[in-house]
Scaffold this motif. Structure first.
Motif, PDB file in Angstrom:
ATOM      1  N   MET A  24       9.495   5.402  -2.761  1.00  0.00           N
ATOM      2  CA  MET A  24      10.545   4.804  -3.584  1.00  0.00           C
ATOM      3  C   MET A  24      11.260   3.719  -2.785  1.00  0.00           C
ATOM      4  O   MET A  24      11.641   3.920  -1.631  1.00  0.00           O
ATOM      5  CB  MET A  24      11.547   5.864  -4.040  1.00  0.00           C
ATOM      6  CG  MET A  24      10.943   7.026  -4.808  1.00  0.00           C
ATOM      7  SD  MET A  24      10.266   6.560  -6.422  1.00  0.00           S
ATOM      8  CE  MET A  24      11.783   6.402  -7.377  1.00  0.00           C
ATOM      9  N   ILE A  25      11.439   2.553  -3.403  1.00  0.00           N
ATOM     10  CA  ILE A  25      12.186   1.453  -2.790  1.00  0.00           C
ATOM     11  C   ILE A  25      13.253   1.011  -3.784  1.00  0.00           C
ATOM     12  O   ILE A  25      12.953   0.417  -4.823  1.00  0.00           O
ATOM     13  CB  ILE A  25      11.282   0.265  -2.421  1.00  0.00           C
ATOM     14  CG1 ILE A  25      10.178   0.706  -1.458  1.00  0.00           C
ATOM     15  CG2 ILE A  25      12.101  -0.863  -1.819  1.00  0.00           C
ATOM     16  CD1 ILE A  25       9.218  -0.409  -1.091  1.00  0.00           C
ATOM     17  N   GLY A  26      14.519   1.306  -3.449  1.00  0.00           N
ATOM     18  CA  GLY A  26      15.614   1.007  -4.355  1.00  0.00           C
ATOM     19  C   GLY A  26      16.153   2.282  -4.980  1.00  0.00           C
ATOM     20  O   GLY A  26      15.481   3.325  -4.989  1.00  0.00           O
ATOM     21  N   ALA A  27      17.371   2.208  -5.498  1.00  0.00           N
ATOM     22  CA  ALA A  27      18.000   3.377  -6.112  1.00  0.00           C
ATOM     23  C   ALA A  27      19.190   2.923  -6.929  1.00  0.00           C
ATOM     24  O   ALA A  27      19.754   1.851  -6.691  1.00  0.00           O
ATOM     25  CB  ALA A  27      18.452   4.372  -5.041  1.00  0.00           C
ATOM     26  N   HIS A  28      19.561   3.754  -7.896  1.00  0.00           N
ATOM     27  CA  HIS A  28      20.763   3.427  -8.670  1.00  0.00           C
ATOM     28  C   HIS A  28      21.979   4.173  -8.148  1.00  0.00           C
ATOM     29  O   HIS A  28      23.115   3.802  -8.447  1.00  0.00           O
ATOM     30  CB  HIS A  28      20.554   3.718 -10.154  1.00  0.00           C
ATOM     31  CG  HIS A  28      20.036   5.089 -10.458  1.00  0.00           C
ATOM     32  ND1 HIS A  28      20.792   6.224 -10.322  1.00  0.00           N
ATOM     33  CD2 HIS A  28      18.820   5.497 -10.910  1.00  0.00           C
ATOM     34  CE1 HIS A  28      20.086   7.271 -10.679  1.00  0.00           C
ATOM     35  NE2 HIS A  28      18.872   6.872 -11.025  1.00  0.00           N
ATOM     36  N   SER A  29      21.786   5.227  -7.363  1.00  0.00           N
ATOM     37  CA  SER A  29      22.907   5.997  -6.828  1.00  0.00           C
ATOM     38  C   SER A  29      23.318   5.457  -5.460  1.00  0.00           C
ATOM     39  O   SER A  29      22.493   4.961  -4.698  1.00  0.00           O
ATOM     40  CB  SER A  29      22.537   7.477  -6.706  1.00  0.00           C
ATOM     41  OG  SER A  29      22.220   8.027  -7.970  1.00  0.00           O
ATOM     42  N   VAL A  30      24.605   5.575  -5.165  1.00  0.00           N
ATOM     43  CA  VAL A  30      25.143   5.161  -3.863  1.00  0.00           C
ATOM     44  C   VAL A  30      25.909   6.341  -3.270  1.00  0.00           C
ATOM     45  O   VAL A  30      26.759   6.934  -3.932  1.00  0.00           O
ATOM     46  CB  VAL A  30      26.095   3.954  -4.008  1.00  0.00           C
ATOM     47  CG1 VAL A  30      26.658   3.561  -2.640  1.00  0.00           C
ATOM     48  CG2 VAL A  30      25.389   2.782  -4.662  1.00  0.00           C
TER      49      VAL A  30
END
Length: 329
Positions: A192-198
């Motif tokens: 996985m590259i990228g995410a919506h959660s921080v």
């Protein structure tokens, strides 16, 4: 057929292919609800059919709005038509790929786990870039459109600008997280590259319906809020028009335009606030004192701006053109 005639007349001049997208997406939203009821698979902590449902609803609203806006673009019709047709194709391609991944039981976004996943997400990435470019072209055309009613004109101009900014905020989700960078450097790449959660991993506790993170920041929130300024500001204007018969001050299109500008400034501030909140790793439902304080300042600014807009007299120059208080949105 006679019962449909008023509806047909109402949408005369709208972009028909984009209008068909709204209809198809509404049907797909219903199909996704059925999927939620009969298919209980969970992907990254959320029901697997939740994403197709959310995208279908959002696409339907977005498509319906642009189908209508097309009818207001009296100049550069060939460019507007061609660009809108490209957006129609892009919306269908992106949604089809989301469905393919749902049927495969695979994440559609940020997924480079297998060559097939990487190709699908790469195509989605290109389609999003094309969509942004098309939205930019149409935004410029709306900014140049000769719309007589000053309040309608500013609600649309500011709506498309904030909406374009909201679409752009989606870019915040595609960069690799610190954990992902570390895994790639160590040779333990998880795909996985990228995410919506921080501040938390994707797939944790989420809010109902929206699927937004309940424990950390979520970059989908500013993306969603910003993108739908395109609907929010015309709705604000519509409410002002409905109130005009009871509130004499609102019968002036100049006053309504001032209030729309104030609402747009407040909405842009809200987009900035939820972006800042998400980047700090803070859930939308768990605001801290600082976030609430900034929200209070923002609300106060909007209230003061609205009061000034209502109290300030309309100059002779501003009122030199007759505006219709019931201008059709």
């Amino acid at each position: 057929m006679s019962t449909l005639s008023p509806l047909v007349r109402r949408v005369e001049g709208w972009h028909r292919p984009m209008l068909s997208v709204a209809v198809v997406m509404a049907a797909l939203a219903v199909a996704s609800v059925i999927g939620l009821l009969v298919d209980h698979r969970v992907l990254l902590g959320a029901p697997i059919w939740l994403k197709p449902f959310k995208f279908a609803v959002s696409n339907a609203i977005y498509a319906l709005t642009w189908a209508w806006l097309f009818s207001l673009l009296k100049k550069n019709r060939v460019l507007a038509n061609g660009t809108t047709n490209v957006l129609v194709a892009v919306i269908y391609v992106e949604y089809a790929l989301i469905l393919v991944q749902v049927l495969r039981g695979r994440p559609s976004h940020f997924n480079f786990s297998t060559p097939a996943d990487a190709i699908i997400y790469s195509v989605m990435g290109v389609s999003i870039g094309v969509l942004w470019t098309g939205a930019l072209i149409l935004t410029i055309l709306v900014l140049r459109a000769p719309i007589a009613d000053v309040a309608v004109r500013w609600s649309l101009r500011l709506g498309v600008l904030i909406s374009l900014a909201g679409i752009s905020l989606g870019a915040l989700m595609v960069t690799p997280t610190a954990t992902q960078l570390k895994s790639m450097q160590s040779g333990a790449f998880a795909g996985m590259i990228g995410a919506h959660s921080v501040g938390v991993e994707d797939g944790g506790a989420t809010m109902p319906v929206t699927g937004w993170s309940a424990t950390g920041g979520d970059l989908r929130i500013p993306h969603f809020v910003g993108m739908h300024a395109l609907q929010a500001l015309p709705i604000v204007l519509g409410l002002l028009v409905l109130l005009a018969p009871r509130v004499p001050r609102l019968r002036s299109a100049v006053v309504r335009a001032r209030l729309v500008v104030v609402a747009a400034a407040g909405y842009a501030g809200l987009v900035g606030l939820v972006t800042w909140q998400a980047e700090r790793g803070q859930s939308i439902i768990q605001p801290d004192v600082l976030t609430l304080a900034v929200l209070g300042v923002l609300v106060t600014g909007v209230v003061v701006g609205a009061a000034v807009s209502l109290a300030r007299p309309v100059s002779v120059r501003e009122g030199s053109v007759e505006y219709r208080p019931t201008a059709r949105l």
